[in-house]
Design a protein around this motif. Sequence first.
Motif, mmCIF file in Angstrom:
data_model
loop_
_atom_site.group_PDB
_atom_site.id
_atom_site.type_symbol
_atom_site.label_atom_id
_atom_site.label_comp_id
_atom_site.label_asym_id
_atom_site.label_seq_id
_atom_site.Cartn_x
_atom_site.Cartn_y
_atom_site.Cartn_z
ATOM 1 N N LEU A 126 20.026 -24.660 -37.858
ATOM 2 C CA LEU A 126 19.859 -25.963 -37.191
ATOM 3 C C LEU A 126 19.589 -25.811 -35.700
ATOM 4 N N ALA A 147 31.295 -20.894 -48.794
ATOM 5 C CA ALA A 147 31.191 -22.047 -47.883
ATOM 6 C C ALA A 147 31.041 -21.577 -46.439
ATOM 7 N N LEU A 150 26.847 -32.428 -38.807
ATOM 8 C CA LEU A 150 25.629 -32.294 -39.607
ATOM 9 C C LEU A 150 25.662 -31.009 -40.418
ATOM 10 N N ALA A 151 26.047 -29.919 -39.730
ATOM 11 C CA ALA A 151 26.114 -28.625 -40.424
ATOM 12 C C ALA A 151 27.153 -28.670 -41.544
ATOM 13 N N ALA A 152 28.312 -29.304 -41.265
ATOM 14 C CA ALA A 152 29.367 -29.403 -42.283
ATOM 15 C C ALA A 152 28.873 -30.221 -43.476
ATOM 16 N N ARG A 180 26.190 -32.019 -34.206
ATOM 17 C CA ARG A 180 25.593 -30.875 -34.910
ATOM 18 C C ARG A 180 26.600 -30.234 -35.864
ATOM 19 N N LEU A 181 27.843 -30.166 -35.384
ATOM 20 C CA LEU A 181 28.896 -29.588 -36.219
ATOM 21 C C LEU A 181 29.049 -30.420 -37.487
ATOM 22 N N ILE A 227 27.518 -20.228 -45.950
ATOM 23 C CA ILE A 227 26.519 -21.308 -45.945
ATOM 24 C C ILE A 227 26.632 -22.132 -44.658
ATOM 25 N N PHE A 228 27.883 -22.391 -44.239
ATOM 26 C CA PHE A 228 28.058 -23.151 -42.997
ATOM 27 C C PHE A 228 27.483 -22.370 -41.806
ATOM 28 N N THR A 230 23.715 -22.372 -41.994
ATOM 29 C CA THR A 230 23.164 -23.702 -41.708
ATOM 30 C C THR A 230 23.205 -23.993 -40.209
ATOM 31 N N TYR A 231 24.349 -23.687 -39.604
ATOM 32 C CA TYR A 231 24.477 -23.993 -38.168
ATOM 33 C C TYR A 231 23.464 -23.187 -37.347
ATOM 34 N N GLY A 235 30.797 -25.528 -31.293
ATOM 35 C CA GLY A 235 31.909 -26.355 -31.753
ATOM 36 C C GLY A 235 33.118 -25.502 -32.091
ATOM 37 N N PHE A 257 29.637 -19.657 -35.474
ATOM 38 C CA PHE A 257 29.639 -21.011 -36.045
ATOM 39 C C PHE A 257 29.242 -22.052 -35.002
ATOM 40 N N ILE A 280 25.737 -30.725 -44.450
ATOM 41 C CA ILE A 280 24.733 -29.949 -45.200
ATOM 42 C C ILE A 280 25.420 -28.874 -46.028
ATOM 43 N N THR A 281 26.445 -28.244 -45.454
ATOM 44 C CA THR A 281 27.183 -27.206 -46.182
ATOM 45 C C THR A 281 27.809 -27.787 -47.446
#
Lengths: 371, 161
Positions: free
Chosen positions: B32, B21, A350-352, A347-348, B24-25, B28-29, B118, B115, A354-355
């Motif tokens: 998700l 960044a 994937l998120a990275a 997931r990390l 957005i990160f 996004t996380y 992780g 975040f 997408i970012t």
Amino acid sequence: MGIRPTLLAGIVSALFTMPVWGQTEPRGALQNVLAAHRDDVAYEVVGLDCRVPPPGGAASSIDWARVPHVIIFEDEATGVTYRSLGRIRIIADSNGALRSEWLYLSQGGLEQSRTRIEILTRNTRVQSRAIGAPEAKYARFEPKTYEEQVALRDQRHQSSEWYRATRGGYLELVRYVSETLLQASDTVLEATDDGVVIRSEEWGYSLTTTPDRWEVQRIRIREPFDKRINDFRFLGRLPEPIFPARHPRETRANGYIEGEPAENPPWITRFEIARLIDPPPAQTFTWQSVAQTALDEIEGTILNREGEAVGVREPEPPPSERIQLVEEASDGSGRWVPPSPPNTWRRLGLAASITCILVGAGLWLRRKLHG
Amino acid sequence: MSEVSSRQHRLPAIAAGVISAVWIFAGTYKALDFSLFKQTVESHGVLNDLLMTLLPALPAIELLLGFSMIAVIGHGLRRVSLAIVTVSFLALSAMTIYTWLVPTAVLESVGCGCFGPGFNKIASGLGLGNRISALAVSAVLFILHVVAAQGCAHKPQPSQQ
């Protein structure tokens, strides 16, 4: 400091209703216990709910010493380290309504958001996971007669009286067991070194008290058709006579199979305050005092603050009808398997990814827009 | 001189890029794995029910902040840029205060949710508590905001032909 009128009235009334001291007949002794534990007083009890978090799980990773308000202590009797996980506050009026608040000490944030509430009256029950929660659970029921309680017990069901006794603290438990023993046909009394033990084999209940103040030291309850014993010990006493019996300073509750050692250390509640109070306003014991709406568990309707039904909630399906969430096996075999737990690193990543794409797209757009 | 002014112009843009960044990160996380994020926030026990109902908007707000910064900063729209940096700064301050309200033991157990888990694993792997690492990230971001805001105060250099 003068004696409060309600306290004085309670003591005087109890003195007039108490049978003769030293009476050894079980029913007389039980009447003494009930007279010493009157439920027509408004009172407040505050204590700490102390437990031993089970090994493993999230609790084992918590550094308890750093959690504010949580007290850690080693119990002298067992040598086990306890943590005060919650603060209990019970408020009762003189008509049988009681409100029990349980504040999670291991969580942070607003107190009202981490206070679980249960309100019990003679014929209603309210449960809310927080003060100000969007929805509380609300149920109405009829008080059961002794015969109805016997019938329920024989069907291995619990009565609302039993529920109230186990949730309402010391006074409610003592009164429930005393009243049940008073009506049981096989109640006997035995004198022991610690006082007197009154018990019924039919019910599997026993109550240990002393004839000086008729305060209760121990209650043992055998579950129907089971060898499991619920053992409640009441240790020490807070100074103020309120029922007029004094409230215990500490309660130790444990469950075990008859003749076998206890599986877990006892669950300890340490009380700090037990006092008579002015009768709380009736609003204290309504669901409107803790939630915006209520789910009527009997009718399946949603109630607004005026008590009007404004919606219907389908009852939850029984466990056998619940759908097991599954997903198709990735090996193409057509098998259905339980979903795999999410992979943190995947997931990390994937998120990275997408970012990066989104930032890249943003930069591209920025260049396009600004030249 | 031109090298210095070029650096003065570039540094705020880099700072704004890093902040973008991060927003957005984070957005996004959370989007998700929103259920996990919600569970984490619930276990913190800080927000009341009203604020919990607004929680689904947070990932979208973070993404919007990130994109706004990329799109605008360093391109002459000084007032708009300053407004965006200020909103971002206030949002970061609110999140820092929120993290401060979570009891340390709970934070160490479930993380801040910023975040995802992780981040907690990285933090614990470095031997740093979640509290310290969350504060360190906030401190770095605060400094980046100051740098980005300085860029909003300078007029953009005319491009040399």
